[in-house]
Design a protein around this motif. Structure first.
Motif, PDB file in Angstrom:
ATOM      1  N   TRP A  68      45.673  55.362  39.219  1.00  0.00           N
ATOM      2  CA  TRP A  68      43.867  55.518  38.853  1.00  0.00           C
ATOM      3  C   TRP A  68      42.633  55.080  39.016  1.00  0.00           C
ATOM      4  N   LEU A  69      43.398  53.231  38.638  1.00  0.00           N
ATOM      5  CA  LEU A  69      41.840  53.299  38.767  1.00  0.00           C
ATOM      6  C   LEU A  69      41.175  52.826  40.157  1.00  0.00           C
ATOM      7  N   LYS A  70      41.972  53.133  41.485  1.00  0.00           N
ATOM      8  CA  LYS A  70      41.379  53.390  42.676  1.00  0.00           C
ATOM      9  C   LYS A  70      40.710  54.882  42.257  1.00  0.00           C
ATOM     10  N   VAL A 109      47.517  40.950  38.128  1.00  0.00           N
ATOM     11  CA  VAL A 109      48.237  39.557  38.419  1.00  0.00           C
ATOM     12  C   VAL A 109      46.780  38.851  38.558  1.00  0.00           C
ATOM     13  N   ILE A 110      45.920  39.463  38.146  1.00  0.00           N
ATOM     14  CA  ILE A 110      44.494  38.592  38.619  1.00  0.00           C
ATOM     15  C   ILE A 110      44.028  37.756  37.436  1.00  0.00           C
ATOM     16  N   GLU A 111      44.792  37.694  36.390  1.00  0.00           N
ATOM     17  CA  GLU A 111      44.217  37.346  34.935  1.00  0.00           C
ATOM     18  C   GLU A 111      44.007  35.230  34.907  1.00  0.00           C
ATOM     19  N   ALA A 116      42.047  39.491  34.005  1.00  0.00           N
ATOM     20  CA  ALA A 116      42.051  41.280  34.189  1.00  0.00           C
ATOM     21  C   ALA A 116      41.601  41.554  34.368  1.00  0.00           C
ATOM     22  N   VAL A 117      42.164  42.991  34.757  1.00  0.00           N
ATOM     23  CA  VAL A 117      41.197  44.183  35.236  1.00  0.00           C
ATOM     24  C   VAL A 117      41.543  44.654  33.898  1.00  0.00           C
ATOM     25  N   THR A 118      39.908  45.587  33.351  1.00  0.00           N
ATOM     26  CA  THR A 118      39.368  46.233  31.659  1.00  0.00           C
ATOM     27  C   THR A 118      40.671  47.474  31.809  1.00  0.00           C
ATOM     28  N   ILE A 119      41.785  47.826  32.474  1.00  0.00           N
ATOM     29  CA  ILE A 119      42.687  48.722  32.467  1.00  0.00           C
ATOM     30  C   ILE A 119      42.652  49.987  31.104  1.00  0.00           C
ATOM     31  N   GLY A 120      42.618  49.489  30.198  1.00  0.00           N
ATOM     32  CA  GLY A 120      42.369  49.927  28.449  1.00  0.00           C
ATOM     33  C   GLY A 120      41.183  50.972  28.530  1.00  0.00           C
TER      34      GLY A 120
HETATM   35 FE1  SF4 Z   1      47.335  44.444  40.722  1.00  0.00          FE
HETATM   36 FE2  SF4 Z   1      45.695  43.889  37.573  1.00  0.00          FE
HETATM   37 FE3  SF4 Z   1      45.629  45.859  40.204  1.00  0.00          FE
HETATM   38 FE4  SF4 Z   1      47.620  45.870  38.277  1.00  0.00          FE
HETATM   39  S1  SF4 Z   1      45.695  46.181  37.574  1.00  0.00           S
HETATM   40  S2  SF4 Z   1      47.285  46.894  40.565  1.00  0.00           S
HETATM   41  S3  SF4 Z   1      48.290  43.664  38.222  1.00  0.00           S
HETATM   42  S4  SF4 Z   1      45.388  43.878  39.857  1.00  0.00           S
END
Ligand code: SF4
Ligand code: FAD
Ligand code: SF4
Length: 475
Positions: A68-70, A109-111, A116-120
């Motif tokens: 969903w990030l993509k 992993v980029i943390e 980190a990617v701001t996933i939340g």
């Molecule tokens: Fe990798 Fe971070 Fe992307 Fe997840 S959010 S796929 S751990 S770079």
């Protein structure tokens, strides 16, 4: 790999904007804004699309985060939303209140080198956009089934199970002793972390989907467990944990010493616009008072931040360990400090002082000694270190335990552990009573919203399997 991705080297981590402390103190609205479309796209594009995505592994719901990030980076938001809700019943809620630093983002992993990617925040953006655009529709099951499921508790575990079972076509009835659905999402967690209408639109959608809510209905009062069991083909217990841990400290019975949840429920009701007598008469209102909150978890953080918004004269958080060892989220501690809360680390209450009503807390200093059974350094009092602090309202936020459910439900046959949590078979989530399942905090002990959702979804799968077997036997 799409051009839109792998931008973590060139684009820095950027969180959505945060309101200034001064403006936050004037209301109970959320502290963080949402991303705008450009910001969300940019931040999603930082993802490196790992072959083994540790973010996904460490999300309790196993969210398909890189996917969903993509889609967000490509501007395909409706597809991103469909993917997000395929594993999470409340993505906009988890995006707001999950402790991401310990879960998905903490394992990105980029943390290590790039933050980190701001996933939340991206998850929140995707789902908020879906609501704004009208993509979130009531459920219309493909087939209606005649079997019914009763769910006790309208918190995240009960709501997630209800949604999954309704999608499968079952007749779903939720019973809750409160006057509103949502459990701790509405009456525990304050609006500055999660605004009430964000929860209300989710529960409203479930109602529009044909799920029956029976509010102000307490099992053990309005009906026994066996009476409610007789009405349905299967039952789910998702009642959470509510018995406050207490202290034996001298003076603990004085007026003006209150449990955290009583305090938060009253404040949350006022946020809904309700008249709350204990706030009207000032008993549970922090306005103008010296407030001392005892505890260092998320509940304590919610209490101190509520007290500063109510206009307390001073707010102190007394915790027996240090900052590095507190269970509450580091982000919430920073927010509280910005809002004027004073943290008194390495301190414990020795006595509550006053005649009938509290006027001070006598505390002693603590130091961290040898590790205890859990490996954490056990705090121990420093001799001759007592000191006092003024206090008109002391709030105890020391954690929660289960109520005595067999006794409350009039069901002594229901098996519980020695801690009072309901015993289940961990594969099927069924209790020792045939067709009665359990999920959420009442099984795990006090935990997180995201785990309650996970449990509710897992329980729904098992309930469906059970009901299909029952049908096959009856055929
Ligand atoms: Fe990798 Fe971070 Fe992307 Fe997840 S959010 S796929 S751990 S770079
Ligand atoms: P609950 O949310 O507790 O819901 C249980 C429901 O059952 C309630 O509505 C209750 O009224 C109902 N019920 C209970 N007994 C009966 C009965 N006999 N008859 C009928 N109904 C009954 N988690 C996070 O992830 N992030 C946070 O920021 C966070 N902050 C928190 C702040 C506070 C103050 C608290 C107390 C908890 C917080 N949590 C947080 C934890 C999270 O709220 C819980 O883990 C989660 O709500 C558990 O979900 P649940 O569905 O199991 O139970
Ligand atoms: Fe992260 Fe929580 Fe969303 Fe999972 S549900 S991706 S842990 S914010």
């Amino acid at each position: 790999m799409a051009d839109e991705l792998l931008k973590f080297v060139s684009i820095e981590q950027q969180m959505p904007s945060k309101r200034e402390a001064e403006s936050r103190l004037g209301d109970f609205r959320e502290v963080y804004a949402g991303f705008d479309p450009k910001g969300a796209k940019q931040q999603a594009s930082r993802c490196s699309q790992c072959g083994v995505p540790f973010c996904h592994i460490h999300c309790p719901l196993g969210n398909n985060i890189p996917d969903w990030l993509k889609l967000t980076a490509e501007g395909r938001l409706e597809d991103a939303y469909e993917m997000a809700v395929s594993t999470n019943n409340m993505p906009e809620i988890c995006g707001r209140i999950c402790p991401q630093d310990r879960l998905c983002e903490g394992n990105c992993v980029i943390e290590k080198d790039f933050d980190a990617v701001t996933i939340g925040s991206v998850e929140k953006y995707i789902a908020d956009t879906a609501w704004d655009k009208g993509w979130v529709k009531p459920i219309t099951p493909v087939t209606e089934r005649d079997q019914s499921v009763g769910i006790i508790g309208a918190g995240p575990a009960g709501l997630a199970a209800a949604e999954q079972l309704r999608i499968a076509g079952y007749q779903v009835h939720i019973y809750d002793r409160h006057d509103r659905a949502g459990g701790l999402l509405v009456y525990g967690i304050p609006g500055f972390k999660l605004e009430k209408d964000v929860v209300g639109r989710r529960t409203g959608r479930l109602e529009q989907s044909g799920i029956h809510f029976h509010l102000d209905f307490e099992i053990g009062h309005e009906a026994t467990l066996s009476e409610i069991r007789d009405k349905h083909d299967a039952l789910l217990i998702a009642t959470g944990v509510y018995r406050a841990r207490s202290l034996k400290t001298p003076g603990v019975g004085l007026e003006g010493i209150r449990e955290a949840l009583d305090y938060l429920i009253a404040a949350n009701k006022r946020d809904f616009g309700d008249t709350v007598p204990e706030l009207e008469n000032g008993n549970l209102d922090a306005a103008g008072k010296n407030v001392v909150v005892i505890g260092g978890g998320d509940t304590a953080m919610d209490c101190v931040r509520t007290a500063v918004r109510q206009g307390a004269k001073s707010v102190k958080c007394v915790y027996r360990r240090d900052r590095a060892n507190m269970p509450g989220s580091a982000r919430e501690v920073t927010n509280a400090e910005e809002e004027g809360v004073e943290f008194v680390w390495l301190s414990g209450p020795e006595a509550f002082l006053g005649d009938e009503k509290i006027d001070a807390v006598r505390a002693y200093q603590m130091r961290l000694g040898a590790p205890d059974g859990t490996g954490r350094q056990a705090p121990e009092p420093v001799p001759d270190s007592s000191y006092s602090m003024d206090c008109d309202l002391a709030i105890l936020a020391l954690g929660f335990e289960p109520e005595n459910l067999p006794s409350l439900f009039g069901a002594p046959e229901l098996r519980v552990t020695r801690w009072g949590t309901v015993t289940v078979d961990h594969d099927s989530m069924m209790t020792n009573l045939e067709g009665v399942f359990a999920a959420g905090d009442i099984v795990r002990g006090a935990s997180l919203v995201v785990w309650a959702i996970r449990d509710g979804r897992d329980a729904a799968v098992s309930i469906q399997k059970f009901l299909e077997q029952q049908k096959a036997v009856a055929a």
